[in-house]
Design an enzyme around this catalytic site. Structure first.
Site, PDB file in Angstrom:
ATOM      1  CG  ASP A  10      -0.225   0.033   2.554  1.00  0.00           C
ATOM      2  OD1 ASP A  10      -0.835   0.513   3.535  1.00  0.00           O
ATOM      3  OD2 ASP A  10       0.941  -0.417   2.618  1.00  0.00           O
ATOM      4  CG  ASP A  15       3.990   0.107   1.549  1.00  0.00           C
ATOM      5  OD1 ASP A  15       3.794   1.034   2.343  1.00  0.00           O
ATOM      6  OD2 ASP A  15       3.450  -1.015   1.653  1.00  0.00           O
ATOM      7  CG  ASN A  39       0.398   3.435   4.155  1.00  0.00           C
ATOM      8  OD1 ASN A  39       0.233   3.439   5.373  1.00  0.00           O
ATOM      9  ND2 ASN A  39       1.381   2.760   3.561  1.00  0.00           N
ATOM     10  CB  THR A 124       4.511  -4.302   2.925  1.00  0.00           C
ATOM     11  OG1 THR A 124       4.088  -3.730   1.665  1.00  0.00           O
ATOM     12  CG2 THR A 124       5.627  -5.301   2.697  1.00  0.00           C
ATOM     13  CG  PHE A 165      -2.002   1.397   9.487  1.00  0.00           C
ATOM     14  CD1 PHE A 165      -1.784   0.912   8.205  1.00  0.00           C
ATOM     15  CD2 PHE A 165      -3.043   2.306   9.678  1.00  0.00           C
ATOM     16  CE1 PHE A 165      -2.573   1.330   7.135  1.00  0.00           C
ATOM     17  CE2 PHE A 165      -3.835   2.735   8.619  1.00  0.00           C
ATOM     18  CZ  PHE A 165      -3.600   2.236   7.346  1.00  0.00           C
ATOM     19  CG  ASN A 166       0.326  -2.944   7.467  1.00  0.00           C
ATOM     20  OD1 ASN A 166      -0.125  -1.927   6.939  1.00  0.00           O
ATOM     21  ND2 ASN A 166       1.577  -3.331   7.324  1.00  0.00           N
ATOM     22  CG  HIS A 239       7.137   0.219   9.602  1.00  0.00           C
ATOM     23  ND1 HIS A 239       7.214  -0.007  10.965  1.00  0.00           N
ATOM     24  CD2 HIS A 239       6.745   1.507   9.451  1.00  0.00           C
ATOM     25  CE1 HIS A 239       6.865   1.098  11.612  1.00  0.00           C
ATOM     26  NE2 HIS A 239       6.584   2.034  10.725  1.00  0.00           N
ATOM     27  CG  ASP A 240       5.949  -1.713   4.478  1.00  0.00           C
ATOM     28  OD1 ASP A 240       5.352  -0.785   3.925  1.00  0.00           O
ATOM     29  OD2 ASP A 240       5.501  -2.297   5.487  1.00  0.00           O
TER      30      ASP A 240
END
Ligand code: RIB
Ligand code: CA
Length: 310
Positions: A10, A15, A39, A124, A165-166, A239-240
């Site tokens: 996203d 990402d 996102n 992700t 969040f995810n 993060h991703d």
């Protein structure tokens, strides 16, 4: 042998780094990019994926738009972190890559059913596409080699006290995926909060004076501003790409096998990944949960790959 993966994302600043890592690392064969609402709206995350791949001249990978909203809840985005476009910050040229005519969920199903069972899924963003594919065609489950997902938290969340969040964005989808029976590596906030894009990291990218590395540096500067404003972080956690790195080199993340349940009922903690660290639940452990990152090796992997774009 290269790792065959499908990146479900996203974009999203982090990402974008995951796309750049997956598309150019010598040990990854990126079969497809599927996009999902997270996102930002799926229209925006898809447009961002097309723009990233245009800028980096990634033209061998089909990009297919996926689900526009979670399975049962309304779509909830993260404009405070990623901006109205979902990829605010640097100017990015208009995309000149054609979107796949297939729906992202259909492309996931088609590639998995046609495979030798050697494809790793790397989500992700929210798990809406993966869960939808499993619901639509359960025969894909034995065809999934493994799932390496960025999401969840052993402890405190980020979108609220309980949830990351995810997973929070689509808890029902996460419950389907976490219970599907495939080998799962969960790359939670405890790992990704060690992947901080410090000014030194950004400077290393900028020093190369190469367009893709400079683009990544510009993305990270914006990401740093919003992460500092919202969370007070001195440097943003990227993060991703950690979920991609865990496929390339599983030892880059220390993890422990444990049962993970997804809270879908509570108003207070919906989307929480309930991690049975001590095995007290009596439920069978089904997820390798990361808890530590080999930070130097991670950044060497990411930076060397970003610098490999001509
Ligand atoms: O909580 C972090 C996750 O949410 C990352 O995947 C980021 O891109 C956002 O989707
Ligand atoms: Ca994401």
């Amino acid at each position: 042998m290269k790792h065959k993966i499908i990146l479900d994302c996203d974009p999203g600043h982090d990402d974008a780094i995951a796309i750049l890592l997956a598309a150019h690392h010598p040990e990854i064969d990126l079969l497809a990019i599927t996009t999902v609402a997270g996102n930002q709206s799926v229209e925006k995350t898809t447009r961002n994926a097309l723009k990233i791949c245009t800028l980096a001249n990634i033209r061998h990978v089909p990009i297919a738009m996926g689900m526009e909203r979670p399975l049962v809840r309304p779509a909830r985005h993260a404009a405070d972190i990623h901006g109205e476009s979902g990829l605010d910050g640097p100017h990015i040229p208009e995309p000149d890559i054609a979107l796949s005519p297939m729906h992202g969920v259909d492309l996931l199903i088609q590639l998995l059913l046609a495979s030798e069972g050697d494809i790793t899924l790397v989500p992700t963003g929210p798990l809406t596409n993966i869960a939808s594919a499993i619901k639509l065609e359960p025969a894909i489950v034995p065809k999934i080699k493994a799932i390496s997902l960025m999401g969840g938290a052993i402890g405190v969340g980020n979108i609220n006290e309980s949830s990351e969040f995810n997973i929070w964005a689509d808890p029902e989808a996460a419950a389907i995926v976490f219970n599907c029976g495939c080998p799962i590596t969960m790359v939670p906030l405890e790992v990704t909060h060690q992947a901080l894009a410090t000014p030194e990291i950004v400077a290393r990218l900028r020093a190369a004076q190469q367009p893709v590395a400079t683009f990544a540096a510009d993305l990270l500067v914006f990401f740093a501003e919003t992460y500092h404003h919202v969370f007070g972080f001195e440097a943003p956690p990227v993060h991703d790409p950690c979920a991609v790195a865990a496929v390339i080199d599983p030892s880059i993340i220390q993890g422990k096998l444990m049962h993970v349940a997804i809270e879908t009922v509570s108003e207070l903690s919906a989307g929480r990944t309930v991690c049975d660290i001590y095995g007290t639940s009596g439920k069978p452990p089904q997820v390798r949960v990361g808890y530590a990152l080999a930070v130097e090796r991670f950044w060497e992997m990411v930076i060397s790959t970003l610098l490999s774009y001509s």
